[in-house]
Design a protein around this motif. Structure first.
Motif, PDB file in Angstrom:
ATOM      1  N   PRO A   1      17.801 -11.763 -30.445  1.00  0.00           N
ATOM      2  CA  PRO A   1      18.901 -12.578 -29.939  1.00  0.00           C
ATOM      3  C   PRO A   1      19.066 -13.838 -30.780  1.00  0.00           C
ATOM      4  O   PRO A   1      18.087 -14.467 -31.179  1.00  0.00           O
ATOM      5  CB  PRO A   1      18.473 -12.903 -28.500  1.00  0.00           C
ATOM      6  N   GLY A   2      20.316 -14.156 -31.092  1.00  0.00           N
ATOM      7  CA  GLY A   2      20.626 -15.293 -31.940  1.00  0.00           C
ATOM      8  C   GLY A   2      20.807 -14.915 -33.395  1.00  0.00           C
ATOM      9  O   GLY A   2      21.373 -15.684 -34.169  1.00  0.00           O
ATOM     10  N   GLY A   3      20.320 -13.745 -33.773  1.00  0.00           N
ATOM     11  CA  GLY A   3      20.498 -13.267 -35.145  1.00  0.00           C
ATOM     12  C   GLY A   3      21.958 -12.947 -35.422  1.00  0.00           C
ATOM     13  O   GLY A   3      22.766 -12.801 -34.498  1.00  0.00           O
ATOM     14  N   LEU A   4      22.300 -12.837 -36.692  1.00  0.00           N
ATOM     15  CA  LEU A   4      23.683 -12.568 -37.076  1.00  0.00           C
ATOM     16  C   LEU A   4      23.817 -11.197 -37.695  1.00  0.00           C
ATOM     17  O   LEU A   4      22.927 -10.725 -38.405  1.00  0.00           O
ATOM     18  CB  LEU A   4      24.174 -13.629 -38.070  1.00  0.00           C
TER      19      LEU A   4
ATOM     20  N   GLN B   1      13.685  10.376 -28.152  1.00  0.00           N
ATOM     21  CA  GLN B   1      13.913  10.415 -26.713  1.00  0.00           C
ATOM     22  C   GLN B   1      14.765   9.256 -26.210  1.00  0.00           C
ATOM     23  O   GLN B   1      15.214   9.278 -25.074  1.00  0.00           O
ATOM     24  CB  GLN B   1      12.581  10.438 -25.974  1.00  0.00           C
ATOM     25  N   SER B   2      14.981   8.243 -27.049  1.00  0.00           N
ATOM     26  CA  SER B   2      15.704   7.053 -26.603  1.00  0.00           C
ATOM     27  C   SER B   2      16.762   6.640 -27.624  1.00  0.00           C
ATOM     28  O   SER B   2      16.826   7.177 -28.725  1.00  0.00           O
ATOM     29  CB  SER B   2      14.731   5.885 -26.399  1.00  0.00           C
ATOM     30  N   ASN B   3      17.544   5.657 -27.216  1.00  0.00           N
ATOM     31  CA  ASN B   3      18.498   4.992 -28.102  1.00  0.00           C
ATOM     32  C   ASN B   3      18.226   3.502 -28.086  1.00  0.00           C
ATOM     33  O   ASN B   3      17.914   2.932 -27.045  1.00  0.00           O
ATOM     34  CB  ASN B   3      19.949   5.213 -27.658  1.00  0.00           C
ATOM     35  N   VAL B   4      18.353   2.870 -29.233  1.00  0.00           N
ATOM     36  CA  VAL B   4      18.302   1.417 -29.353  1.00  0.00           C
ATOM     37  C   VAL B   4      19.742   0.939 -29.450  1.00  0.00           C
ATOM     38  O   VAL B   4      20.541   1.492 -30.213  1.00  0.00           O
ATOM     39  CB  VAL B   4      17.513   0.987 -30.607  1.00  0.00           C
ATOM     40  N   VAL B   5      20.082  -0.073 -28.645  1.00  0.00           N
ATOM     41  CA  VAL B   5      21.426  -0.628 -28.641  1.00  0.00           C
ATOM     42  C   VAL B   5      21.351  -2.124 -28.879  1.00  0.00           C
ATOM     43  O   VAL B   5      20.616  -2.831 -28.187  1.00  0.00           O
ATOM     44  CB  VAL B   5      22.156  -0.369 -27.303  1.00  0.00           C
ATOM     45  N   VAL B   6      22.098  -2.604 -29.873  1.00  0.00           N
ATOM     46  CA  VAL B   6      22.234  -4.035 -30.119  1.00  0.00           C
ATOM     47  C   VAL B   6      23.559  -4.474 -29.517  1.00  0.00           C
ATOM     48  O   VAL B   6      24.604  -3.887 -29.795  1.00  0.00           O
ATOM     49  CB  VAL B   6      22.209  -4.354 -31.631  1.00  0.00           C
TER      50      VAL B   6
ATOM     51  N   THR C   1      31.430 -14.206 -33.358  1.00  0.00           N
ATOM     52  CA  THR C   1      31.237 -15.644 -33.466  1.00  0.00           C
ATOM     53  C   THR C   1      32.339 -16.274 -34.306  1.00  0.00           C
ATOM     54  O   THR C   1      32.862 -17.329 -33.979  1.00  0.00           O
ATOM     55  CB  THR C   1      29.875 -15.952 -34.123  1.00  0.00           C
ATOM     56  N   ARG C   2      32.675 -15.606 -35.408  1.00  0.00           N
ATOM     57  CA  ARG C   2      33.717 -16.124 -36.305  1.00  0.00           C
ATOM     58  C   ARG C   2      34.113 -15.049 -37.292  1.00  0.00           C
ATOM     59  O   ARG C   2      33.429 -14.037 -37.423  1.00  0.00           O
ATOM     60  CB  ARG C   2      33.234 -17.369 -37.042  1.00  0.00           C
ATOM     61  N   THR C   3      35.181 -15.310 -38.013  1.00  0.00           N
ATOM     62  CA  THR C   3      35.554 -14.496 -39.158  1.00  0.00           C
ATOM     63  C   THR C   3      35.701 -15.435 -40.349  1.00  0.00           C
ATOM     64  O   THR C   3      36.048 -16.593 -40.194  1.00  0.00           O
ATOM     65  CB  THR C   3      36.867 -13.723 -38.934  1.00  0.00           C
TER      66      THR C   3
ATOM     67  N   ARG D   1      38.234  -9.782 -44.830  1.00  0.00           N
ATOM     68  CA  ARG D   1      37.511 -10.827 -44.110  1.00  0.00           C
ATOM     69  C   ARG D   1      36.178 -10.270 -43.609  1.00  0.00           C
ATOM     70  O   ARG D   1      36.005  -9.070 -43.491  1.00  0.00           O
ATOM     71  CB  ARG D   1      38.351 -11.330 -42.941  1.00  0.00           C
ATOM     72  N   THR D   2      35.254 -11.160 -43.294  1.00  0.00           N
ATOM     73  CA  THR D   2      33.964 -10.765 -42.741  1.00  0.00           C
ATOM     74  C   THR D   2      33.909 -11.211 -41.288  1.00  0.00           C
ATOM     75  O   THR D   2      34.138 -12.385 -40.985  1.00  0.00           O
ATOM     76  CB  THR D   2      32.808 -11.408 -43.531  1.00  0.00           C
ATOM     77  N   ALA D   3      33.627 -10.268 -40.401  1.00  0.00           N
ATOM     78  CA  ALA D   3      33.419 -10.588 -38.987  1.00  0.00           C
ATOM     79  C   ALA D   3      31.937 -10.883 -38.806  1.00  0.00           C
ATOM     80  O   ALA D   3      31.080 -10.097 -39.217  1.00  0.00           O
ATOM     81  CB  ALA D   3      33.835  -9.420 -38.104  1.00  0.00           C
ATOM     82  N   VAL D   4      31.632 -12.031 -38.210  1.00  0.00           N
ATOM     83  CA  VAL D   4      30.249 -12.438 -37.979  1.00  0.00           C
ATOM     84  C   VAL D   4      29.981 -12.367 -36.476  1.00  0.00           C
ATOM     85  O   VAL D   4      30.680 -13.009 -35.687  1.00  0.00           O
ATOM     86  CB  VAL D   4      29.985 -13.860 -38.514  1.00  0.00           C
ATOM     87  N   TYR D   5      28.982 -11.581 -36.108  1.00  0.00           N
ATOM     88  CA  TYR D   5      28.609 -11.385 -34.713  1.00  0.00           C
ATOM     89  C   TYR D   5      27.234 -11.996 -34.465  1.00  0.00           C
ATOM     90  O   TYR D   5      26.355 -11.926 -35.316  1.00  0.00           O
ATOM     91  CB  TYR D   5      28.550  -9.895 -34.369  1.00  0.00           C
ATOM     92  N   THR D   6      27.050 -12.564 -33.281  1.00  0.00           N
ATOM     93  CA  THR D   6      25.755 -13.094 -32.868  1.00  0.00           C
ATOM     94  C   THR D   6      25.115 -12.115 -31.885  1.00  0.00           C
ATOM     95  O   THR D   6      25.759 -11.697 -30.911  1.00  0.00           O
ATOM     96  CB  THR D   6      25.921 -14.475 -32.206  1.00  0.00           C
ATOM     97  N   VAL D   7      23.876 -11.768 -32.130  1.00  0.00           N
ATOM     98  CA  VAL D   7      23.153 -10.815 -31.286  1.00  0.00           C
ATOM     99  C   VAL D   7      22.825 -11.466 -29.942  1.00  0.00           C
ATOM    100  O   VAL D   7      22.270 -12.565 -29.888  1.00  0.00           O
ATOM    101  CB  VAL D   7      21.862 -10.339 -31.979  1.00  0.00           C
TER     102      VAL D   7
END
Length: 101
Positions: A22-25, A82-87, A92-94, A34-40
């Motif tokens: 959490p908090g990572g980009l 057996q599982s899935n990892v979901v982020v 946050t910005r472009t 353009r680049t879309a920047v997302y915060t975890v």
């Protein structure tokens, strides 16, 4: 976005997904340059039999991103994890092409 964790020959595009915090980009290059920047917000693991489709794919009131890959224990008998990892992440910005992060 959905991507493989690994292949028979080694790591794949989402090999390090479960290490995000959490908090990572996360940056995604858009078709318009353009680049879309997302915060975890969270990284969660779900058993495939109990995958929460509404939580992962449901409508949100803001632009959000989901990154999904396999995780957990590999079951040789079924040939899969057996599982899935979901982020879970939110926009946050472009940035324009001249000002990439």
């Amino acid at each position: 976005m959905v991507g493989h964790l690994d292949t028979r020959t080694g790591p794949a595009v989402f090999a390090g997904l479960s290490t995000l915090k959490p908090g990572g980009l996360v940056e995604a290059l858009r078709a318009d340059g353009r680049t879309a920047v997302y915060t975890v917000d969270a990284v969660r693991q779900y058993e495939k039999a109990r995958f929460p489709s509404q939580e992962v794919y449901g409508a949100r009131k803001r632009p959000e991103l989901r990154l999904i890959t396999c995780g957990g224990v590999y079951d040789r008998q079924s040939g899969g994890y057996q599982s899935n990892v979901v982020v879970f992440a939110h926009l946050t910005r472009t940035t324009d092409p001249a000002h990439r992060v």
